[in-house]
Design an enzyme around this catalytic site. Structure first.
Site, PDB file in Angstrom:
ATOM      1  N   ASP A  39      29.206  21.116 -39.558  1.00 32.83           N
ATOM      2  CA  ASP A  39      27.235  20.942 -39.439  1.00 32.83           C
ATOM      3  C   ASP A  39      26.652  20.717 -38.446  1.00 32.83           C
ATOM      4  OD1 ASP A  39      27.873  19.197 -41.293  1.00 32.83           O
ATOM      5  OD2 ASP A  39      26.209  19.646 -42.760  1.00 32.83           O
ATOM      6  N   ALA A 125      31.578  14.266 -56.146  1.00 32.97           N
ATOM      7  CA  ALA A 125      32.154  15.108 -56.657  1.00 32.97           C
ATOM      8  C   ALA A 125      32.288  15.824 -55.324  1.00 32.97           C
ATOM      9  CB  ALA A 125      32.956  15.344 -58.297  1.00 32.97           C
ATOM     10  N   GLY A 126      31.309  16.172 -54.557  1.00 33.94           N
ATOM     11  CA  GLY A 126      31.602  16.883 -53.166  1.00 33.94           C
ATOM     12  C   GLY A 126      30.885  17.744 -53.581  1.00 33.94           C
ATOM     13  N   LEU A 127      30.566  18.119 -54.450  1.00 32.35           N
ATOM     14  CA  LEU A 127      29.447  18.895 -54.649  1.00 32.35           C
ATOM     15  C   LEU A 127      28.282  18.883 -54.630  1.00 32.35           C
ATOM     16  CD1 LEU A 127      32.055  20.397 -58.224  1.00 32.35           C
ATOM     17  CD2 LEU A 127      31.933  21.389 -55.271  1.00 32.35           C
ATOM     18  N   SER A 128      28.040  18.449 -53.995  1.00 31.37           N
ATOM     19  CA  SER A 128      25.977  18.179 -53.680  1.00 31.37           C
ATOM     20  C   SER A 128      25.215  18.308 -54.494  1.00 31.37           C
ATOM     21  CB  SER A 128      25.747  19.550 -52.674  1.00 31.37           C
ATOM     22  OG  SER A 128      26.534  19.147 -51.317  1.00 31.37           O
ATOM     23  N   SER A 130      23.562  15.514 -54.851  1.00 29.76           N
ATOM     24  CA  SER A 130      22.442  15.323 -54.311  1.00 29.76           C
ATOM     25  C   SER A 130      21.087  15.996 -53.947  1.00 29.76           C
ATOM     26  CB  SER A 130      22.183  13.663 -54.030  1.00 29.76           C
ATOM     27  OG  SER A 130      23.329  14.651 -52.992  1.00 29.76           O
ATOM     28  N   ASP A 174      24.151  21.027 -47.115  1.00 32.54           N
ATOM     29  CA  ASP A 174      24.338  21.156 -48.094  1.00 32.54           C
ATOM     30  C   ASP A 174      22.482  21.684 -48.788  1.00 32.54           C
ATOM     31  OD1 ASP A 174      26.441  20.247 -47.687  1.00 32.54           O
ATOM     32  OD2 ASP A 174      26.235  18.377 -48.448  1.00 32.54           O
ATOM     33  N   TYR A 224      31.926   8.767 -42.717  1.00 34.99           N
ATOM     34  CA  TYR A 224      30.894  10.842 -42.515  1.00 34.99           C
ATOM     35  C   TYR A 224      30.638   9.604 -40.836  1.00 34.99           C
ATOM     36  CZ  TYR A 224      27.906  13.700 -42.956  1.00 34.99           C
ATOM     37  OH  TYR A 224      27.662  15.541 -42.590  1.00 34.99           O
TER      38      TYR A 224
HETATM   39  C1  GLA Z   1      28.786  16.231 -46.228  1.00 34.06           C
HETATM   40  C2  GLA Z   1      27.277  16.816 -45.898  1.00 34.06           C
HETATM   41  C3  GLA Z   1      27.487  17.702 -45.245  1.00 34.06           C
HETATM   42  C4  GLA Z   1      28.970  17.739 -44.617  1.00 34.06           C
HETATM   43  C5  GLA Z   1      29.962  18.254 -45.268  1.00 34.06           C
HETATM   44  C6  GLA Z   1      30.824  18.247 -44.846  1.00 34.06           C
HETATM   45  O1  GLA Z   1      28.336  17.233 -47.669  1.00 34.06           O
HETATM   46  O2  GLA Z   1      26.024  16.018 -46.734  1.00 34.06           O
HETATM   47  O3  GLA Z   1      26.176  17.981 -44.080  1.00 34.06           O
HETATM   48  O4  GLA Z   1      29.045  17.683 -43.159  1.00 34.06           O
HETATM   49  O5  GLA Z   1      29.817  16.464 -45.914  1.00 34.06           O
HETATM   50  O6  GLA Z   1      30.964  19.010 -44.218  1.00 34.06           O
END
Ligand code: GLA
Length: 391
Positions: A39, A125-128, A130, A174, A224
């Site tokens: 993204d 947990a990588g499920l957004s 936030s 996200d 990141y």
């Molecule tokens: C996080 C960031 C997103 C994206 C992903 C990786 O979730 O918030 O914008 O860059 O990592 O794909």
């Protein structure tokens, strides 16, 4: 998650009624099916909103104060819309303050509010979770203050809050899918034009399953930002090599990459290869889904994970293990890490008949090797942020 009546009861216990407009709002987390770390390279992504969400209740106040009670950490904070500055103590509050700050900076007038929120999105947990908190805050503020903010504008505003106030240089994925997700569809987003296409994802024969490794390395934010820098270096390189406008790695074709890659520093070459090939995989994957070819899509998920692990180096031992274990099970078409990486979750595509067996096996085997009980969630593409009620 508590039902709405229970939440209003808590709300009434915490605050005196101001007599002004009140309402309940929600915003979902997301799982990204394919298109990782593309993204912010102006590329393509294919996330779905999931059936886990944050619910926020709010009532307008006459003054400029904001009071928030959160049912996740059971903390209460108060701040003024006139002095918004990042809080070190309650870091979750920065998502709310950041959004309110950006709304005001965009020229919209705000009044204070009383808020209560709760969530069933697993944290970190990588499920957004936030992004969901940002989006539900933006929706709550917009509706209670009678502001017309369109979903796409809302997504951008929330991303700016995270970039400027929280200090994480995330892309748009996200916030976008939390605002615009739709039931039974994945969102194919072009992160340059911000156009999107809804890709139908409702086939009774297949199931999306999320496995939570329950580990989270502290590295996410620093690594990141490092990856972003490395992509920038690669972009600059191709700008000098190719005789046309290059704005991001999105602009590089695979054969162009192959022609010049030997001239790049080895790490930069691998980072670029991930992004360029991942963009390609998203587009091919979307076509596969349009044709109902779930096996082809699953294969692309597997390739995506390999690329994230070896070239982009954002996976970790536990995520690799979850993917390896998944791919050994019958009925699994694809498995990969999802989100920023360094822990968090994998996303798996399965034939539905094998779901129960898969759950049982993954839990047992992962526990045996790591000593950790993973969480396994069955999920379905769900709707984006919405007004539950406005009273
Ligand atoms: C996080 C960031 C997103 C994206 C992903 C990786 O979730 O918030 O914008 O860059 O990592 O794909």
């Amino acid at each position: 998650m508590q039902d709405l009546n229970k939440l209003w009861k808590i709300f009434k216990e915490k605050y005196t009624d101001t007599g002004l407009v009140k309402g309940a709002f929600s915003a979902p987390g997301r799982v990204n099916l394919i298109g990782e770390h593309t993204d912010y390279n102006e590329g393509f992504v294919l996330p779905v909103a999931i059936d886990k969400k944050i619910v926020m209740l709010g009532q307008l106040r006459e003054d400029r104060l904001v009071q928030v009670f959160d049912l996740v950490y059971k903390t209460k904070i108060t701040f003024s819309l006139d002095s918004l500055s990042p809080s070190k103590k309650e870091s979750w509050a920065n998502y709310l303050m950041g959004v309110m700050d950006e709304i005001q900076k965009a020229g919209y007038p705000l009044q204070g509010v009383n808020l209560v929120f709760t969530s069933n999105i697993p944290q970190r947990a990588g499920l957004s979770s936030s992004a969901a908190l940002e989006v539900v805050t933006a929706l709550t503020m917009a509706k209670l203050n009678s502001l017309e903010i369109k979903p796409l504008e809302m997504a951008h505003l929330c991303r700016r809050a995270e970039n400027n106030f929280v200090g994480v240089a995330c892309g748009i994925m996200d916030q976008y899918v939390s605002c615009l997700g739709q039931k039974n569809y994945a969102l194919f987003i072009d992160c340059r034009s911000n156009d999107y296409e809804l890709i139908p994802l409702k086939d009774p024969n297949y199931q999306i399953i999320i496995c939570n490794s329950k580990v989270q390395r502290g590295l996410v934010d620093s690594e990141y930002n490092k990856r972003k820098e490395e992509c920038k270096i690669a972009t600059e390189f191709f700008k000098h090599k190719l005789n046309r406008e290059i704005r991001a790695l999105r602009d590089i074709a695979i054969d162009e990459y192959e022609k010049y890659q030997a001239q790049l520093p080895e790490i930069i070459a691998r980072r670029a290869r991930h992004v360029i090939s991942e963009n390609y995989r998203v587009q091919v994957g979307v076509q596969a889904l349009r044709e109902g070819n779930f096996s082809a899509f699953g294969q692309l998920m597997i390739e995506s994970h390999r690329s994230l692990k070896n070239d982009y180096e954002v996976s970790c031992a536990e995520l690799d293990l979850l993917v390896d274990l998944a791919l050994k099970q019958e009925g699994v078409l694809g498995a990969r890490m999802t989100g920023a990486g360094f822990g968090g979750c994998t996303v798996n595509l399965l034939k539905r008949d094998y779901v129960d067996f898969f759950k049982e096996k993954i839990k047992k085997e992962y526990k045996k090797i790591t000593g950790i009980n993973p969480d396994v969630y069955l999920t379905a593409p769900s709707g984006g942020a919405k007004v539950i009620e406005l009273i």
